[in-house]
Scaffold this motif. Sequence first.
Motif, PDB file in Angstrom:
ATOM      1  N   ASP A  41     -33.250 -64.183 -41.882  1.00 22.74           N
ATOM      2  CA  ASP A  41     -32.831 -63.151 -40.792  1.00 22.74           C
ATOM      3  C   ASP A  41     -33.689 -63.310 -39.759  1.00 22.74           C
ATOM      4  O   ASP A  41     -34.599 -64.015 -39.583  1.00 22.74           O
ATOM      5  CB  ASP A  41     -32.244 -61.928 -41.344  1.00 22.74           C
ATOM      6  CG  ASP A  41     -33.784 -61.032 -42.229  1.00 22.74           C
ATOM      7  OD1 ASP A  41     -34.873 -61.868 -41.706  1.00 22.74           O
ATOM      8  OD2 ASP A  41     -33.516 -60.104 -42.705  1.00 22.74           O
ATOM      9  N   GLU A  42     -33.391 -62.373 -38.816  1.00 21.47           N
ATOM     10  CA  GLU A  42     -33.942 -62.314 -37.760  1.00 21.47           C
ATOM     11  C   GLU A  42     -35.406 -61.852 -37.645  1.00 21.47           C
ATOM     12  O   GLU A  42     -36.395 -62.462 -37.188  1.00 21.47           O
ATOM     13  CB  GLU A  42     -33.317 -61.124 -36.724  1.00 21.47           C
ATOM     14  CG  GLU A  42     -33.924 -60.997 -35.234  1.00 21.47           C
ATOM     15  CD  GLU A  42     -33.130 -60.307 -34.195  1.00 21.47           C
ATOM     16  OE1 GLU A  42     -33.817 -60.059 -33.165  1.00 21.47           O
ATOM     17  OE2 GLU A  42     -32.146 -59.695 -34.673  1.00 21.47           O
ATOM     18  N   GLN A  43     -35.643 -61.039 -38.618  1.00 23.57           N
ATOM     19  CA  GLN A  43     -37.049 -60.355 -38.916  1.00 23.57           C
ATOM     20  C   GLN A  43     -37.945 -61.525 -39.313  1.00 23.57           C
ATOM     21  O   GLN A  43     -39.097 -61.884 -39.040  1.00 23.57           O
ATOM     22  CB  GLN A  43     -37.251 -59.389 -39.880  1.00 23.57           C
ATOM     23  CG  GLN A  43     -36.304 -58.015 -39.449  1.00 23.57           C
ATOM     24  CD  GLN A  43     -36.143 -56.979 -40.154  1.00 23.57           C
ATOM     25  OE1 GLN A  43     -35.060 -57.217 -41.259  1.00 23.57           O
ATOM     26  NE2 GLN A  43     -36.843 -55.943 -40.276  1.00 23.57           N
ATOM     27  N   PRO A 154     -35.698 -63.551 -51.943  1.00 23.83           N
ATOM     28  CA  PRO A 154     -35.206 -63.023 -52.918  1.00 23.83           C
ATOM     29  C   PRO A 154     -34.335 -63.411 -53.922  1.00 23.83           C
ATOM     30  O   PRO A 154     -33.167 -63.162 -53.918  1.00 23.83           O
ATOM     31  CB  PRO A 154     -34.454 -61.523 -52.278  1.00 23.83           C
ATOM     32  CG  PRO A 154     -33.935 -62.104 -51.092  1.00 23.83           C
ATOM     33  CD  PRO A 154     -35.177 -62.910 -50.610  1.00 23.83           C
ATOM     34  N   VAL A 155     -34.631 -64.497 -54.605  1.00 27.49           N
ATOM     35  CA  VAL A 155     -33.964 -65.436 -55.246  1.00 27.49           C
ATOM     36  C   VAL A 155     -34.753 -66.022 -56.494  1.00 27.49           C
ATOM     37  O   VAL A 155     -36.023 -66.334 -56.219  1.00 27.49           O
ATOM     38  CB  VAL A 155     -33.128 -66.738 -54.499  1.00 27.49           C
ATOM     39  CG1 VAL A 155     -34.469 -67.553 -53.842  1.00 27.49           C
ATOM     40  CG2 VAL A 155     -32.496 -67.369 -55.255  1.00 27.49           C
ATOM     41  N   ILE A 156     -34.102 -66.393 -57.549  1.00 26.04           N
ATOM     42  CA  ILE A 156     -34.930 -67.027 -58.793  1.00 26.04           C
ATOM     43  C   ILE A 156     -34.143 -68.261 -59.090  1.00 26.04           C
ATOM     44  O   ILE A 156     -32.813 -68.138 -59.288  1.00 26.04           O
ATOM     45  CB  ILE A 156     -35.045 -65.931 -59.932  1.00 26.04           C
ATOM     46  CG1 ILE A 156     -36.130 -64.784 -59.720  1.00 26.04           C
ATOM     47  CG2 ILE A 156     -35.433 -66.804 -61.333  1.00 26.04           C
ATOM     48  CD1 ILE A 156     -35.914 -63.810 -60.944  1.00 26.04           C
ATOM     49  N   SER A 182     -38.009 -57.782 -44.945  1.00 30.11           N
ATOM     50  CA  SER A 182     -37.027 -57.725 -44.018  1.00 30.11           C
ATOM     51  C   SER A 182     -35.788 -56.993 -44.614  1.00 30.11           C
ATOM     52  O   SER A 182     -35.674 -56.633 -45.783  1.00 30.11           O
ATOM     53  CB  SER A 182     -36.346 -59.242 -43.644  1.00 30.11           C
ATOM     54  OG  SER A 182     -35.801 -59.737 -44.819  1.00 30.11           O
ATOM     55  N   GLU A 183     -34.779 -56.760 -43.764  1.00 34.12           N
ATOM     56  CA  GLU A 183     -33.448 -56.111 -44.253  1.00 34.12           C
ATOM     57  C   GLU A 183     -32.797 -56.855 -45.399  1.00 34.12           C
ATOM     58  O   GLU A 183     -31.923 -56.169 -46.135  1.00 34.12           O
ATOM     59  CB  GLU A 183     -32.383 -55.718 -43.108  1.00 34.12           C
ATOM     60  CG  GLU A 183     -33.015 -54.814 -42.118  1.00 34.12           C
ATOM     61  CD  GLU A 183     -32.275 -54.539 -41.005  1.00 34.12           C
ATOM     62  OE1 GLU A 183     -30.958 -54.906 -41.058  1.00 34.12           O
ATOM     63  OE2 GLU A 183     -32.560 -53.658 -39.967  1.00 34.12           O
ATOM     64  N   SER A 189     -46.066 -61.945 -46.077  1.00 33.37           N
ATOM     65  CA  SER A 189     -47.336 -61.418 -46.653  1.00 33.37           C
ATOM     66  C   SER A 189     -48.191 -62.554 -45.848  1.00 33.37           C
ATOM     67  O   SER A 189     -48.150 -63.753 -45.907  1.00 33.37           O
ATOM     68  CB  SER A 189     -47.821 -61.464 -47.969  1.00 33.37           C
ATOM     69  OG  SER A 189     -46.540 -60.547 -48.678  1.00 33.37           O
ATOM     70  N   VAL A 190     -49.464 -61.891 -45.363  1.00 36.55           N
ATOM     71  CA  VAL A 190     -50.474 -62.939 -44.896  1.00 36.55           C
ATOM     72  C   VAL A 190     -51.849 -62.571 -45.633  1.00 36.55           C
ATOM     73  O   VAL A 190     -52.160 -61.455 -45.634  1.00 36.55           O
ATOM     74  CB  VAL A 190     -50.607 -62.775 -43.314  1.00 36.55           C
ATOM     75  CG1 VAL A 190     -51.915 -63.914 -42.775  1.00 36.55           C
ATOM     76  CG2 VAL A 190     -49.335 -63.181 -42.592  1.00 36.55           C
TER      77      VAL A 190
END
Length: 204
Positions: A41-43, A154-156, A182-183, A189-190
């Motif tokens: 997404d945009e984020q 968010p997927v397996i 994100s939404e 993460s860094v």
Amino acid sequence: MRRIIGGLFMTVDGVMQAPGAPDEDRSGGFAYGGWAAGYSDEQTGVFIAEQIQGAEYDLLLGRRTYDIFADYWPRHLASPIGERFDRITKYVVTSDPDTLGWRGSQPLVGNPAETVAALRSGDGPDLLIQGSSQLYPPLFSAGLVDRIFLTVMPVILGAGKRVLTGDAAAATGMRLVDHRVSETGVVMSVYERDGPVRTGDFTT
């Protein structure tokens, strides 16, 4: 000394294979190519742009990713990423050094950990890995990766190349330096290397 920075798209179960397109890497019968595009997404785009446009670096690539990039980015020079990738040096771990046609390409031939360690010890901008899943096992094993930015979708998937699992990596602590969600549920993460692994005992 130059830092090595890894940029990783991953699923929740650690799969890295073919995040960007269905035909990116079908090896092993992988049927889910393009899984990252379905959740970005945009984020997420802002985060990725910050990581790959915010500092000077050269690219460090495996051969499969190099071939994908060399076919795509020279045809998209109007984009900031395309212009930068075309301009900077591309170091490529390959056994076929005479077939690198993209300008600014430099082959690294031989043991990946040894050739990359020699490159890392010299002068110059940091080295950014994009894609190139086969580079990570030898580089993590040799303790050569200094910073990673993870984009976890968010997927397996249950199948595919997982290069951050197993016992090949050298043990090291990591320090979180940035974190966003994100939404659509993408976790960004860094991490930077932070010395030896700290252990303890919850019973005390």
